[in-house]
Scaffold this motif. Structure first.
Motif, PDB file in Angstrom:
ATOM      1  N   LEU A  69       0.807  -1.208   0.000  1.00  0.00           N
ATOM      2  CA  LEU A  69       0.000   0.000   0.000  1.00  0.00           C
ATOM      3  C   LEU A  69       0.849   1.271   0.000  1.00  0.00           C
ATOM      4  O   LEU A  69       0.374   2.341  -0.360  1.00  0.00           O
ATOM      5  CB  LEU A  69      -0.954   0.010   1.199  1.00  0.00           C
ATOM      6  N   LEU A  70       2.111   1.128   0.388  1.00  0.00           N
ATOM      7  CA  LEU A  70       3.000   2.283   0.486  1.00  0.00           C
ATOM      8  C   LEU A  70       3.906   2.458  -0.731  1.00  0.00           C
ATOM      9  O   LEU A  70       4.775   3.314  -0.722  1.00  0.00           O
ATOM     10  CB  LEU A  70       3.864   2.160   1.747  1.00  0.00           C
ATOM     11  N   LEU A  71       3.729   1.650  -1.774  1.00  0.00           N
ATOM     12  CA  LEU A  71       4.625   1.690  -2.926  1.00  0.00           C
ATOM     13  C   LEU A  71       4.779   3.083  -3.542  1.00  0.00           C
ATOM     14  O   LEU A  71       5.901   3.480  -3.856  1.00  0.00           O
ATOM     15  CB  LEU A  71       4.198   0.676  -3.988  1.00  0.00           C
ATOM     16  N   PRO A  72       3.735   3.859  -3.738  1.00  0.00           N
ATOM     17  CA  PRO A  72       3.943   5.208  -4.286  1.00  0.00           C
ATOM     18  C   PRO A  72       4.867   6.065  -3.405  1.00  0.00           C
ATOM     19  O   PRO A  72       5.736   6.778  -3.922  1.00  0.00           O
ATOM     20  CB  PRO A  72       2.535   5.797  -4.346  1.00  0.00           C
ATOM     21  N   LEU A  73       4.707   5.980  -2.107  1.00  0.00           N
ATOM     22  CA  LEU A  73       5.573   6.733  -1.202  1.00  0.00           C
ATOM     23  C   LEU A  73       7.010   6.213  -1.280  1.00  0.00           C
ATOM     24  O   LEU A  73       7.961   6.992  -1.289  1.00  0.00           O
ATOM     25  CB  LEU A  73       5.046   6.634   0.235  1.00  0.00           C
TER      26      LEU A  73
END
Length: 184
Positions: free
Chosen positions: A170-174
């Motif tokens: 869920l944190l891949l963009p960050l």
């Protein structure tokens, strides 16, 4: 990148790796197969993540934490073994990262990292690190069966990586934005 920022990355990486190692031993210590070989090894997911994101600084943090772990839990009186064993934990994933860049087309800034690329890289990391570690453990007499221990370590490292990566999914963009800042 400033020395202060690099020191912070190395320190934070070492601390988080050390803590997750302890958590892994608490949760999955009973799934130990042989010397430092576990059927589930969560820190392998951190090795993958930290070395992909922070390259050499991530590897150095892992080396420091692994050296401390080796000293506290597995020290056999040989400082050379301590140094080499601790260093392999950071060197092996750094080597896998470089192989992924050179031969799998991984972009250093992780801009082309998608689910399929991450799957390939996680498999590569789960093969390289156990092979390097088991070669060393076999050489110094810590494992009797190189092939079986390497295979189990590959499974454990990959399971650990999948569990950690699923947590980060869920944190891949960050993660991409942070990696882009540290690569440049």
């Amino acid at each position: 990148m400033t020395y202060k920022k690099r020191f912070l990355i190395i320190s934070a990486t070492a601390f988080v790796y050390f803590v997750l190692y302890q958590v892994n031993m608490t949760l999955f210590g009973s799934l130990n197969y042989s010397h430092r070989v576990n059927w589930v090894f969560l820190p392998s997911g951190l090795r993958l993540t930290f070395v992909l994101l922070f390259a050499l600084d991530g590897a150095l943090g892992i080396m420091l934490a692994s050296t401390l772990i080796t000293y506290l839990l597995y020290f056999d009186g040989s400082y050379l073994n301590l140094l080499i064993t601790g260093s392999l934990a950071g060197f092996a994933p750094f080597l896998a990262r470089q192989i992924a860049i050179d031969y799998l087309g991984l972009n250093e800034s992780l801009l082309n990292l998608n689910s399929f690329e991450l799957f390939k890289v996680s498999l590569l990391f789960a093969v390289i690190s156990p092979l390097v570690h088991q070669l060393w453990y076999f050489w110094i007499g810590r494992t009797e069966n190189f092939l079986t221990s390497a295979a189990v370590m590959m499974v454990g490292d990959w399971f650990g990586s999948v569990l950690v990566l699923a947590s980060f999914a869920l944190l891949l963009p960050l993660i991409r934005r942070v990696a882009k800042q540290f690569v440049s």
